[in-house]
Design a protein around this motif. Structure first.
Motif, short mmCIF file in Angstrom:
data_model
loop_
_atom_site.label_atom_id
_atom_site.label_comp_id
_atom_site.label_asym_id
_atom_site.label_seq_id
_atom_site.Cartn_x
_atom_site.Cartn_y
_atom_site.Cartn_z
N GLY A 91 -24.52 27.06 7.77
CA GLY A 91 -24.52 28.45 8.33
C GLY A 91 -23.19 28.64 8.64
N GLY A 92 -22.56 28.16 9.15
CA GLY A 92 -20.92 28.44 9.44
C GLY A 92 -21.33 28.93 10.82
N GLY A 93 -20.17 29.39 11.49
CA GLY A 93 -20.15 30.02 12.94
C GLY A 93 -20.52 28.96 14.11
N ALA A 94 -20.99 29.49 15.11
CA ALA A 94 -20.95 28.38 16.11
C ALA A 94 -22.46 28.00 16.31
N VAL A 95 -22.79 26.74 16.78
CA VAL A 95 -23.83 26.14 17.10
C VAL A 95 -23.94 25.61 18.53
N ILE A 96 -24.86 26.25 19.37
CA ILE A 96 -24.90 25.73 20.59
C ILE A 96 -26.22 24.92 20.84
N VAL A 97 -26.11 23.70 21.38
CA VAL A 97 -27.62 22.83 21.46
C VAL A 97 -27.70 22.62 22.94
N ASP A 98 -28.97 22.83 23.31
CA ASP A 98 -29.26 22.79 24.84
C ASP A 98 -30.16 21.35 24.77
N VAL A 99 -29.42 20.53 25.31
CA VAL A 99 -30.09 19.14 25.41
C VAL A 99 -30.71 18.67 26.66
N ALA A 100 -31.85 18.09 26.76
CA ALA A 100 -32.55 17.73 28.23
C ALA A 100 -31.73 16.79 28.69
N SER A 101 -31.51 16.90 29.99
CA SER A 101 -30.91 16.07 30.76
C SER A 101 -31.03 14.59 30.64
N GLY A 102 -32.28 14.04 30.53
CA GLY A 102 -32.69 12.73 30.25
C GLY A 102 -32.63 12.22 28.69
N ASP A 103 -32.41 13.10 27.82
CA ASP A 103 -32.44 12.55 26.34
C ASP A 103 -31.02 12.39 26.04
N MET A 104 -30.77 11.01 26.32
CA MET A 104 -29.71 10.26 26.12
C MET A 104 -29.16 9.86 24.76
#
Length: 230
Positions: A91-104
């Motif tokens: 898709g291009g552009g920007a991809v922002i990923v919200d990762v859970a605090s404990g998902d190492m």
């Protein structure tokens, strides 16, 4: 986005995504947390399903110019990261990923393909102590493609002021800004409205505008350095 849960990772991910979209950047935000908190900042609730991050052939839900996708899924972290990378490349552009605090596992799988990891900290001793473990054996200031943001800054509180000064001094190469404590953020969530719509004069929005510029600058600098190293 992480290190410690409850410090505003989902808030920063959502608001930065909206700001990038406002600037004309094609932006996708992926919520990889079980809490599904990201959507609250877009004025949605958990009853509104988002398109899966690996789905194709359907138009994703879009709010404030941001395409929202659900990235919480069982499976190998490396497989999930590969699908997110494929989505970005397609898709291009920007991809922002919200990762859970404990998902190492997912964080470790995403780091090699990420342009920038943004870590939120709050102005308290517990969050500062968590920074020691951020690099998993690598000294904090030696971390690559990493930026720190101080959230919930309150200049009326002595400890908050001192931690703000400490961060700017001790972690200067990594610090890209701070976001002031602002009750408008929670009030907008309670009203199921995006913050820019509910409270366009919010002080936190002004801070997010500066952060978005610095994030874009960091990413651009990193891309140029990678190209020069080839």
């Amino acid at each position: 986005m992480r290190r410690k849960g409850g410090v505003g990772n989902s808030f920063l991910a959502a608001l930065c995504a909206m700001e990038l979209a406002r600037r004309g950047v094609e932006t996708t935000a992926i919520d990889c947390t079980a809490q599904k908190a990201l959507r609250y900042y877009f004025g949605l609730d958990t009853s509104q399903d988002l398109l899966r991050f690996d789905a194709s052939g359907e138009e994703p839900f879009a709010v404030s110019g941001v395409s929202l996708r659900d990235g919480h899924a069982p499976g190998e972290a490396t497989e999930i990261a590969a699908k997110i990378e494929n989505l970005r490349n397609r898709g291009g552009g920007a991809v922002i990923v919200d990762v859970a605090s404990g998902d190492m596992a997912l964080l470790d799988a995403l780091l090699p393909i990420a342009n920038l990891r943004v870590c939120m900290i709050d102005p308290g001793p517990v969050a500062l102590n968590a920074l020691i473990h951020l690099g998993q054996g690598v000294p904090l200031l030696d971390l690559e493609r990493t930026a720190l943001v101080l959230n919930l800054r309150d200049d009326t509180r002595k400890l908050s002021r001192h931690i703000h000064m400490l961060c700017n001094s001790a972690f200067a190469p990594l610090m890209i800004g701070s976001v002031r404590r602002d009750e408008c953020v929670n009030e907008a969530v309670a009203k199921l409205d995006p913050l820019p719509k509910a409270y366009p004069a919010s002080p936190a929005l002004k801070d997010i505008e500066q952060l978005a510029s610095r994030i874009m600058d960091r990413i651009a600098t990193g891309v140029h350095e990678q190209e020069a190293a080839r």
